[in-house]
Design a protein around this motif. Structure first.
Motif, PDB file in Angstrom:
ATOM      1  N   PRO A 134       0.828  -1.219   0.000  1.00 20.87           N
ATOM      2  CA  PRO A 134       0.000   0.000   0.000  1.00 20.87           C
ATOM      3  C   PRO A 134       0.856   1.260   0.000  1.00 20.87           C
ATOM      4  CG  PRO A 134      -0.064  -1.090   2.146  1.00 20.87           C
ATOM      5  CD  PRO A 134       0.623  -2.037   1.205  1.00 20.87           C
ATOM      6  N   LYS A 135       0.568   2.164  -0.918  1.00 23.46           N
ATOM      7  CA  LYS A 135       1.335   3.400  -1.063  1.00 23.46           C
ATOM      8  C   LYS A 135       0.405   4.600  -0.917  1.00 23.46           C
ATOM      9  CE  LYS A 135       4.447   3.642  -4.307  1.00 23.46           C
ATOM     10  NZ  LYS A 135       5.095   3.773  -5.653  1.00 23.46           N
ATOM     11  N   VAL A 136       0.903   5.659  -0.249  1.00 19.77           N
ATOM     12  CA  VAL A 136       0.112   6.860  -0.040  1.00 19.77           C
ATOM     13  C   VAL A 136      -0.029   7.621  -1.359  1.00 19.77           C
ATOM     14  CG1 VAL A 136      -0.009   9.088   1.160  1.00 19.77           C
ATOM     15  CG2 VAL A 136       0.863   7.048   2.362  1.00 19.77           C
ATOM     16  N   GLY A 137      -1.291   7.902  -1.732  1.00 14.50           N
ATOM     17  CA  GLY A 137      -1.524   8.709  -2.918  1.00 14.50           C
ATOM     18  C   GLY A 137      -1.569  10.188  -2.581  1.00 14.50           C
ATOM     19  N   GLU A 138      -2.397  10.527  -1.581  1.00  5.31           N
ATOM     20  CA  GLU A 138      -2.527  11.920  -1.136  1.00  5.31           C
ATOM     21  C   GLU A 138      -2.708  11.968   0.371  1.00  5.31           C
ATOM     22  OE1 GLU A 138      -4.846  14.677  -4.097  1.00  5.31           O
ATOM     23  OE2 GLU A 138      -5.957  12.785  -3.889  1.00  5.31           O
ATOM     24  N   VAL A 139      -2.306  13.109   0.963  1.00  3.22           N
ATOM     25  CA  VAL A 139      -2.669  13.391   2.346  1.00  3.22           C
ATOM     26  C   VAL A 139      -3.829  14.381   2.285  1.00  3.22           C
ATOM     27  CG1 VAL A 139      -0.448  12.868   3.371  1.00  3.22           C
ATOM     28  CG2 VAL A 139      -0.834  15.134   2.459  1.00  3.22           C
ATOM     29  N   VAL A 140      -4.923  14.067   2.967  1.00  2.99           N
ATOM     30  CA  VAL A 140      -6.150  14.867   2.842  1.00  2.99           C
ATOM     31  C   VAL A 140      -6.717  15.175   4.218  1.00  2.99           C
ATOM     32  CG1 VAL A 140      -6.710  13.918   0.570  1.00  2.99           C
ATOM     33  CG2 VAL A 140      -7.548  12.777   2.629  1.00  2.99           C
ATOM     34  N   CYS A 141      -7.618  16.148   4.241  1.00  3.42           N
ATOM     35  CA  CYS A 141      -8.277  16.514   5.492  1.00  3.42           C
ATOM     36  C   CYS A 141      -9.375  15.508   5.831  1.00  3.42           C
ATOM     37  CB  CYS A 141      -8.860  17.931   5.387  1.00  3.42           C
ATOM     38  SG  CYS A 141     -10.058  18.125   4.027  1.00  3.42           S
ATOM     39  N   ASP A 144     -16.716  14.871   7.875  1.00  2.12           N
ATOM     40  CA  ASP A 144     -17.860  14.050   8.297  1.00  2.12           C
ATOM     41  C   ASP A 144     -18.636  13.578   7.067  1.00  2.12           C
ATOM     42  OD1 ASP A 144     -17.315  14.364  10.991  1.00  2.12           O
ATOM     43  OD2 ASP A 144     -18.506  16.213  11.141  1.00  2.12           O
ATOM     44  N   GLN A 145     -19.219  12.397   7.171  1.00  4.17           N
ATOM     45  CA  GLN A 145     -20.004  11.830   6.084  1.00  4.17           C
ATOM     46  C   GLN A 145     -21.461  12.266   6.197  1.00  4.17           C
ATOM     47  OE1 GLN A 145     -19.841   7.568   5.915  1.00  4.17           O
ATOM     48  NE2 GLN A 145     -20.797   7.450   3.900  1.00  4.17           N
ATOM     49  N   ILE A 146     -22.015  12.714   5.054  1.00  2.78           N
ATOM     50  CA  ILE A 146     -23.403  13.165   5.030  1.00  2.78           C
ATOM     51  C   ILE A 146     -24.323  12.037   4.589  1.00  2.78           C
ATOM     52  CG2 ILE A 146     -25.023  14.800   3.996  1.00  2.78           C
ATOM     53  CD1 ILE A 146     -22.674  16.744   3.693  1.00  2.78           C
ATOM     54  N   ASP A 147     -23.992  11.417   3.444  1.00  3.81           N
ATOM     55  CA  ASP A 147     -24.744  10.246   2.982  1.00  3.81           C
ATOM     56  C   ASP A 147     -23.761   9.285   2.334  1.00  3.81           C
ATOM     57  OD1 ASP A 147     -24.266  11.188   0.349  1.00  3.81           O
ATOM     58  OD2 ASP A 147     -26.105  12.384   0.402  1.00  3.81           O
ATOM     59  N   GLU A 148     -24.279   8.308   1.594  1.00  5.35           N
ATOM     60  CA  GLU A 148     -23.419   7.251   1.060  1.00  5.35           C
ATOM     61  C   GLU A 148     -22.257   7.777   0.231  1.00  5.35           C
ATOM     62  OE1 GLU A 148     -25.611   4.345  -1.054  1.00  5.35           O
ATOM     63  OE2 GLU A 148     -26.724   3.625   0.692  1.00  5.35           O
ATOM     64  N   SER A 149     -22.453   8.881  -0.496  1.00  5.27           N
ATOM     65  CA  SER A 149     -21.415   9.358  -1.407  1.00  5.27           C
ATOM     66  C   SER A 149     -21.011  10.811  -1.182  1.00  5.27           C
ATOM     67  CB  SER A 149     -21.894   9.195  -2.861  1.00  5.27           C
ATOM     68  OG  SER A 149     -23.099   9.912  -3.064  1.00  5.27           O
ATOM     69  N   THR A 150     -21.514  11.440  -0.121  1.00  9.27           N
ATOM     70  CA  THR A 150     -21.263  12.862   0.097  1.00  9.27           C
ATOM     71  C   THR A 150     -20.604  13.104   1.446  1.00  9.27           C
ATOM     72  OG1 THR A 150     -23.262  13.342  -1.167  1.00  9.27           O
ATOM     73  CG2 THR A 150     -22.286  15.172   0.053  1.00  9.27           C
ATOM     74  N   TYR A 151     -19.590  13.990   1.443  1.00  7.63           N
ATOM     75  CA  TYR A 151     -18.890  14.359   2.667  1.00  7.63           C
ATOM     76  C   TYR A 151     -18.901  15.883   2.799  1.00  7.63           C
ATOM     77  CZ  TYR A 151     -17.132   9.580   2.788  1.00  7.63           C
ATOM     78  OH  TYR A 151     -17.038   8.212   2.837  1.00  7.63           O
ATOM     79  N   GLU A 152     -18.830  16.375   4.027  1.00  8.44           N
ATOM     80  CA  GLU A 152     -18.762  17.812   4.251  1.00  8.44           C
ATOM     81  C   GLU A 152     -17.434  18.370   3.743  1.00  8.44           C
ATOM     82  OE1 GLU A 152     -19.423  18.635   8.347  1.00  8.44           O
ATOM     83  OE2 GLU A 152     -21.573  18.161   8.269  1.00  8.44           O
ATOM     84  N   ASP A 153     -17.397  19.665   3.459  1.00 13.92           N
ATOM     85  CA  ASP A 153     -16.152  20.302   3.036  1.00 13.92           C
ATOM     86  C   ASP A 153     -15.186  20.364   4.214  1.00 13.92           C
ATOM     87  OD1 ASP A 153     -17.169  20.741   0.516  1.00 13.92           O
ATOM     88  OD2 ASP A 153     -17.962  22.736   1.007  1.00 13.92           O
ATOM     89  N   CYS A 154     -13.892  20.307   3.884  1.00 16.03           N
ATOM     90  CA  CYS A 154     -12.874  20.417   4.922  1.00 16.03           C
ATOM     91  C   CYS A 154     -11.615  21.038   4.331  1.00 16.03           C
ATOM     92  CB  CYS A 154     -12.564  19.063   5.550  1.00 16.03           C
ATOM     93  SG  CYS A 154     -11.793  17.884   4.406  1.00 16.03           S
TER      94      CYS A 154
END
Length: 402
Positions: A134-141, A144-154
């Motif tokens: 396993p290799k790191v692609g990106e470091v991200v913030c 919180d999860q809103i629904d199955e495919s949506t997350y809050e902005d960060c």
């Protein structure tokens, strides 16, 4: 429609594979002057047959194999006629008999290699030497999860980025526990909201430890409940291990991948008996393991799924894998496998060599009737195993998609 086409094409591929395997035995036997009585695809009741020369060609009702009946394969051939006697296989030199029995195996190896070679120069083969850790692609913030495919902005780099983890780092362990893949990392992190963990990575060939304080985020369970979970703020770099080759470089690449398949196939054959309880359980509704053995029925269904999803390279790679399986399975040194016949011939040569060393005359062909109990037991085991796998493939088939 594509699914049905894939099933039919893979079934045809299996039929061609079996036909070529048996043709290897037949043509080699003929080249050494042996009498080939029958060349059949399938077992059981005859469906169609035609006699040409000395050989009867035909199809039988059960399309789960084939056979090439050579007169006098053993000195105990009770059906050997006076006309066939001069061309009996047992009268031929040992090296010729070994080549006849090995010919089908060699055909499968050549066919499997040829298929993989074509895949290598068209769509490419997996590089067996590629680093699949396993290799790191990106470091991200963390969000919180809103629904199955949506997350809050960060915003920000997230816990791992803040600790110093960088894209390209190889994930090695979490709190000293080795991680096979990113799924293992994800599962471990989810269970530790707000905790501080030690993440071990490899960078420039050297291990490094980072103290990472995990974020606490909201995640949805499969039943829609909101729970607190840990988040480390990393994405997985996609693996790019498939390489396309030219005609020259495809040869060693195909050899490498063939060796990988051969080792995997031997391991699968060794562990096949322990899969039987799982196969039986799957017939009665339990989950079917992804590595469960498949019959021609199951393999054809998987072939249909691959064609339906336009995965032609995987389709042909599975067909190549089938050829290597048939080759190695037939090498088992027990009757009625080809390897069993070769083992008997080897026994004859070793026995006669020892007799000559003692000043005794060679004894000639071995008495195969002594091996009939072993042959019957092996045949019964194979038939039972095959029937169980076919039933499982019908009532609880392996599915690649959905």
């Amino acid at each position: 429609m594509a699914y049905i086409l894939g099933i039919l094409l893979f079934a045809l591929g299996i039929g061609i594979t079996i036909a070529l395997h048996e043709a290897g035995h037949m043509l080699t036997a003929r080249s050494f002057g042996m009498w080939v009585r029958r060349y059949y695809i399938g077992f059981g009741p005859k469906i169609w047959a035609k006699k040409k020369g000395r050989t009867e060609y035909g199809f039988a009702a059960l399309p789960v194999g084939g056979f090439c009946d050579i007169a006098g394969m053993t000195a105990n051939d009770e059906f050997l006629t006076d006309e066939e006697e001069p061309y009996a296989m047992y009268k031929k030199p040992a090296w010729q008999r070994v080549l006849v029995m090995a010919a089908g195996i060699l055909v499968n190896i050549v066919l499997g290699f040829s298929i993989l070679f074509c895949v290598a120069v068209t769509t490419g083969l997996p590089d067996v030497h590629a680093d699949v850790r396993p290799k790191v692609g990106e470091v991200v913030c963390s969000a919180d999860q809103i629904d199955e495919s949506t997350y809050e902005d960060c915003t920000g780099t997230g816990p791992a980025g803040a600790a110093g983890v960088e894209p390209g780092d190889i994930i090695v362990a979490l709190d000293g526990e080795e991680l096979a893949d990113f799924n293992a990392l994800r599962e471990a992190v989810i269970a530790k909201p707000g905790e501080t963990v030690t993440l071990t990575v490899e960078r420039d060939g050297q291990p490094r430890d980072f103290e990472v304080h995990l974020d606490t985020v909201k995640r949805l369970t499969t039943d829609g409940q909101t729970v607190e979970a840990g988040s480390i703020g990393l994405t997985n770099a996609p693996l790019d291990i498939v390489k396309k080759y030219n005609a020259a470089t495809a040869v060693p690449a195909t050899a490498d991948y063939s060796w990988y398949l051969a080792k995997s196939t031997v391991d699968a054959i060794i562990h096949m008996p322990e899969k039987v309880p799982g196969i039986v359980a799957s017939i009665f509704g339990h989950n079917r393991a992804d590595d469960s053995p498949m019959s021609v029925v199951g393999a054809s269904r998987v072939g249909g799924e691959l064609v339906e999803n336009s995965l032609w390279s995987s389709f042909f790679m599975m067909l190549a894998s089938l050829n290597y399986f048939l080759a190695l399975f037939n090498l088992i040194p027990l009757p009625p496998f080809d390897g069993g016949h070769i083992a008997v011939i080897a026994y004859e040569k070793i026995r006669d060599a020892l007799r000559r060393a003692r000043g005794l005359a060679a004894k000639g062909p071995a008495d195969y009737t002594r091996l009939m109990p072993v042959t019957y037991v092996m045949a019964a085991i194979l038939m039972t195993f095959g029937a169980l796998v076919i039933i499982a493939d019908v009532v609880n088939p392996i599915r690649l998609f959905g």
